[in-house]
Design an enzyme around this catalytic site. Structure first.
Site, PDB file in Angstrom:
ATOM      1  N   ASP A 140       2.918   6.204 -12.320  1.00  0.00           N
ATOM      2  CA  ASP A 140       3.874   7.152 -11.738  1.00  0.00           C
ATOM      3  C   ASP A 140       3.220   8.524 -11.588  1.00  0.00           C
ATOM      4  OD1 ASP A 140       5.754   5.129 -11.776  1.00  0.00           O
ATOM      5  OD2 ASP A 140       6.454   5.681 -13.787  1.00  0.00           O
ATOM      6  N   ASP A 182       4.434  -2.048 -14.542  1.00  0.00           N
ATOM      7  CA  ASP A 182       5.182  -0.790 -14.572  1.00  0.00           C
ATOM      8  C   ASP A 182       6.554  -1.044 -13.977  1.00  0.00           C
ATOM      9  OD1 ASP A 182       5.802   1.965 -14.735  1.00  0.00           O
ATOM     10  OD2 ASP A 182       5.233   2.198 -12.622  1.00  0.00           O
ATOM     11  N   ASP A 213       9.630  -0.297 -12.106  1.00  0.00           N
ATOM     12  CA  ASP A 213      10.104   0.644 -11.103  1.00  0.00           C
ATOM     13  C   ASP A 213      11.434   0.175 -10.538  1.00  0.00           C
ATOM     14  OD1 ASP A 213       7.960   2.364 -11.309  1.00  0.00           O
ATOM     15  OD2 ASP A 213       6.780   1.303  -9.802  1.00  0.00           O
ATOM     16  N   SER A 267     -11.088 -32.807  13.906  1.00  0.00           N
ATOM     17  CA  SER A 267     -10.718 -32.129  15.145  1.00  0.00           C
ATOM     18  C   SER A 267     -10.738 -33.094  16.324  1.00  0.00           C
ATOM     19  CB  SER A 267     -11.649 -30.920  15.369  1.00  0.00           C
ATOM     20  OG  SER A 267     -11.097 -30.039  16.320  1.00  0.00           O
ATOM     21  N   ASP A 324      -7.044 -27.768  10.544  1.00  0.00           N
ATOM     22  CA  ASP A 324      -8.260 -28.325  11.135  1.00  0.00           C
ATOM     23  C   ASP A 324      -9.458 -27.901  10.283  1.00  0.00           C
ATOM     24  OD1 ASP A 324     -10.448 -28.970  12.725  1.00  0.00           O
ATOM     25  OD2 ASP A 324      -9.388 -28.528  14.584  1.00  0.00           O
TER      26      ASP A 324
END
Length: 930
Positions: free
Chosen positions: A123, A179, A181, A449, A733
């Protein structure tokens, strides 16, 4: 089975528990009675307490008495200190015998979060509001938190958490410092700690350095103790583990009705189960049938609870405008499933209905094959195919004697992607190989592919390799020449696509753009709807008459680069699975829903066109893929988007052992980098398939298993985040991350000796082979190391042989780059072109913007014929090199046979020893003696 009243059962269990004080027993008796009343009325929101009646320690968070008294508003849900005393009754003595410890795989992990020094100031105007969360998914799905300490640089928690763990799985505890918040909590640092480091019966104190520069440290204490609990039967192949599954059966019996209730609904929820939530209507109509039983399948070790809620809706008078009169209200009940006796029916009474509960053990047999060896069907195919190959080799090599089975080399054709270019050139290559009588020497064909289109079309004919491929090529020519736009997007085709997608949705498949792409591929290459499926290709293998096809795809994750996480997924007519985990399912079950190795919901097998959409989805490309393809490096992206990971292991405290993972600190990126990463890794059109590994866990020694051969990315060292923990596979792919289809052929179980590499990639022709050589060298898998490089020798020849001069374990690779070399001047081997024919030899396959570029789906007649003639010629012109490589492979096999010592019979009076790669069924009890 006899019925047991749930209230009476709980009270008897509580009163029979030894070691409880009289006061404690009275308190529990009262609580159990209240819980029984809640079930009888479904009116009170009372959760059954931890001690009623047994140790529900899948994951339990507790705080010390002082912390509980002072911080009742903590983020955690602490229990009183007496609960700890009760739980200690189940702890084994510290001096327990070592053998008995191994017999009891369960342990109690105690984690005490003590304090944080020099917390990072997140903060701007104040210190951080820190709390710590703990997540151990092998014990519980829940995350547990300490209380939040506001505006403090050195917060002290002194809170204790308990987890019941299974030592045979890899337990990685994630400790996150955050933290608190208002809008979004910021994760400052995540510690990844391998619980296997903690010696059994010892107390370990650690000061985890989160940031050495700021001297930021988190002090934690660990204790690992044995507990006496019923043994758990697990199934493992050394890499992944399947644990016990239980089935809860719930019956609803109506006993009376109330006329003023017109609609009632019971909602049952078992969090973490396969079914999760189910609803049963409780109508008041006497003629309505009794609902069918409701089933929940859940992991027994998690010991979840059944949440029951009754939703009521009263009849609204026509003149009443009050919304609350018709509002639904829920009256919940929570029943710990650990409290229910196994295989006995328990009855809960309500004034309107009875609930009958019964917990049963699920079947031991899995619907997933665990093992790194080849499946029985493939082994049978190879046995039959070797007879065909032996006869073909004797003919083309002009051998005097027949080859024995152990003298027959395994020959494979490996192809790369390249769209229509790959589709066309592969047909020509196979035709040329067929006319050289080499096709009957081939046991495997792998593709990705565009070459999967060729393979899928060929295997619709069970005898395709025994027929003249010139006729097949004529049919392909017709489809390549047609206008794709008007064919694929005609109004009738759009209606057909919509109908097919709606039907697929109704069948239970996850619908995505690749399904539409698969239908477009079907229209491009066929005249009408094809009902053909992958399993139908088994008919082309039942006599060993054709090579076995293997299709390759790549499993990736959202918001993670392909280079940070990728897993090969191979498809054969018999199985679909992960070579990395040694886990395979039947091909017809691909797309169905599994839970902990059991087939829970069978979904109809997909038609082959939908699989072609997965194998060749050019639309699953993201910005990160495009960047990597361009510069072959992700360093720029990693600088801004990858979490910072630091090894913090203290080798003086924990000596290095091969099965243990390093203790590491992960520092997540900031919000801007998260957004940047989300955009760069977004895949709007990737295939989402139900994950058949859902619910599995990693073996504690998985790093020492066959898994290590395919350990090639960052997340392989974070088992909590591997495939088993996700609901869906994300398949793309393969060509975006790896240009070749080599991986299935490099499995040591297939023992491939010779590989014909047909390259159809654009750009560098030697790049895919060089990439494969570097990759397998890094993985420790034998593969040619001396390969051609067009950066060093700009003139690329038509054919190379590599690996023949290296170790006998190294496969011989016959490499065919797609180049126009002598074909310019020769229309056939040894036959020069006349001046009027020189234009036919002018084939521009090197130009990435020429007629054969990847996005061009249609060719002119001239371009199609030129590409076919070039591809056909290059193989014919190098017949001698092909025969030379095959002869070398036969000589290698004979030499190996001579050097192979005679097999000795197994010791122990002929007792068979299980193969180390096979599935192990481990019952953790002394009776089995495993």
């Amino acid at each position: 089975m006899a019925s047991v009243n749930v209230e009476r059962y709980w009270m008897q269990e509580l009163l029979q528990q030894p070691g409880l004080s009289h006061a404690r027993g009275n308190r529990n008796f009262s609580t159990a009675r209240l819980a029984g009343e809640a079930l009888a009325t479904v009116e009170s929101n009372i959760q059954v307490p931890f001690t009623a009646p047994a140790f529900n320690a899948a994951a339990i968070a507790m705080a010390s008495t002082s912390a509980f008294a002072q911080h009742s508003s903590s983020k955690s849900s602490p229990l009183e200190n007496e609960e700890r005393k009760w739980m200690m009754h189940y702890l084994a003595p510290r001096d327990i015998d070592v053998k008995q410890e191994e017999m009891s795989p369960y342990s109690l992990l105690t984690v005490r979060i003590i304090k944080l020094r020099n917390a990072h100031q997140a903060d701007f105007l104040s210190q951080s509001d820190c709390y710590v969360s703990l997540w151990l998914p092998t014990a519980s799905d829940e995350k547990f938190h300490t209380k939040t300490i506001k505006d403090c640089r050195n917060p002290v928690w002194n809170e204790t958490f308990y987890f019941r763990i299974q030592r045979k799985v890899k337990n990685i505890l994630e400790i996150t410092v955050s933290d608190d918040d208002i809008i979004h909590d910021d994760d400052h640092a995540i510690v990844l700690f391998d619980v296997a480091k903690i010696p059994l019966g010892e107390r370990v104190f650690m000061a985890l350095p989160l940031n050495p520069q700021r001297r930021e440290e988190l002090e934690v204490e660990f204790v690992l103790e044995s507990i006496r609990s019923p043994p758990e039967t697990i199934i493992t192949n050394g890499a992944i583990v399947c644990r016990e599954v239980a089935c809860l059966e719930v019956h609803l019996d109506r006993r009376m009705k109330k006329k003023h209730f017109s609609e009632n609904e019971l909602t049952f929820t078992v969090r973490g189960s396969f079914e999760e939530t189910q609803r049963v209507s409780v109508g008041c109509d006497s003629g309505s049938p009794v609902p069918d039983p409701t089933f929940f399948h859940y992991a027994k070790y998690k010991q979840p609870s059944l949440d029951v809620s009754l939703t009521k809706k009263r009849k609204l008078p026509t003149f009443c405008a009050c919304v609350s009169c018709g509002a639904r209200r829920r009256v919940p009940l929570t029943l710990p499933l650990k409290s229910l006796p196994s295989e006995q029916e328990v009855v809960g009474e309500h004034r309107k209905f009875d609930l009958r509960f019964k917990v049963k053990k699920c079947q031991d047999d899995l619907d997933i094959r665990l093992g790194f060896d080849l499946c029985a069907q493939e082994q049978d195919f190879i046995h039959k195919r070797k007879k065909v190959v032996a006869a073909a080799l004797k003919d083309i090599l002009q051998l005097e004697e027949d080859l024995q089975d152990d003298e027959v080399p395994v020959v494979a054709i490996m192809t790369t992607g390249g769209g229509t270019r790959a589709l066309t050139a592969m047909y020509a290559h196979l035709l040329s190989v067929q006319e050289l009588n080499v096709l009957d020497c081939v046991s495997y064909i792998t593709g990705l592919s565009g070459t999967t289109w060729t393979m899928s079309n060929l295997y619709e004919d069970p005898d395709w390799s025994q027929k003249d491929l010139k006729e097949t090529l004529k049919d392909v020519r017709k489809h390549v020449l047609k206008n794709k736009f008007f064919t694929c997007f005609a109004p009738d085709r759009l209606k057909y696509y919509l109908k097919e997608l709606c039907q697929r949705k109704q069948e239970g498949h996850q619908i995505c753009f690749t399904d539409l792409w698969g239908l477009i591929i079907e229209t491009m290459l066929h005249e009408k709807e094809e009902s053909y499926k992958l399993t139908d290709q088994q008919q082309a293998l039942n006599q060993g008459q054709n090579p076995m096809p293997i299709y390759l795809s790549l499993n990736v994750k959202d918001k993670i680069s392909d280079q940070d996480f990728r897993e090969w997924v191979e498809f054969t007519p018999y199985e679909v699975g992960f070579p990395k985990y040694g886990a395979f399912i039947r091909a017809e079950d691909f797309g169905s829903e599994f839970f902990m190795g059991r087939l829970m919901k069978k979904i109809p097998e997909s038609r082959i066109c939908f699989l072609e959409g997965i194998w060749s989805s050019v639309f699953s490309l993201n910005l990160m893929d495009a960047w990597y393809i361009s510069v072959h490096s992700e360093d720029f992206w990693h600088k801004w988007t990858r979490d910072k990971i630091t090894d913090i292991d203290d080798e003086t405290l924990f000596p290095t052992r091969p099965n243990e993972l390093d203790t590491r600190v992960v520092c997540p990126t900031d919000s801007f980098s998260d957004i940047f990463r989300d955009v760069a890794t977004l895949r709007p059109a990737a295939s989402e398939i139900h994950n058949f590994l859902k619910g599995f866990q990693m073996n504690n020694n998985y790093l020492e298993s066959e898994f290590s051969k395919w350990k090639d990315c960052e997340l392989d060292s974070q088992p909590n985040h591997l495939t088993a923990g996700t609901d869906y596979l994300i398949l793309i792919d393969t060509a975006f991350a790896f240009a070749t289809s080599y991986p299935p052929l490099m499995r040591p179980e297939r023992k491939v000796d010779v590989i014909l590499h047909f390259n159809y990639s654009s750009g560098s022709q030697t790049g895919p082979l060089k990439e494969a050589s570097k990759y397998f060298a890094k993985q420790g898998i034998p593969f040619p190391t001396k390969v051609p490089d067009d950066q060093e020798t700009p003139h690329v020849k038509e054919c190379y042989i590599v690996g023949d001069k290296e170790s006998p374990e190294t496969p011989i690779v016959i490499f065919f780059p797609l180049v126009n070399d002598t074909f310019r001047d020769y229309k056939a081997p040894g036959v020069k072109r006349s001046p009027s024919e020189l234009a036919e030899g002018d084939v521009d396959v090197a130009n990435t913007c020429g007629p054969y570029y990847i996005n061009n789906l249609s060719y002119s007649e001239e371009d199609f014929d030129k590409l076919v003639n070039l591809s056909y010629y290059n193989v014919q012109n190098n017949k001698d090199l092909i025969l030379q490589a095959l002869r070398t492979a036969v000589e290698r096999k004979k030499q190996h046979k001579k050097e192979q010592p005679l097999q000795k019979p197994p010791d122990g009076d002929g007792m068979c020893v299980p193969d180390r790669e096979g599935t192990q069924h481990l019952a953790d009890c002394p009776a089995l003696g495993i």
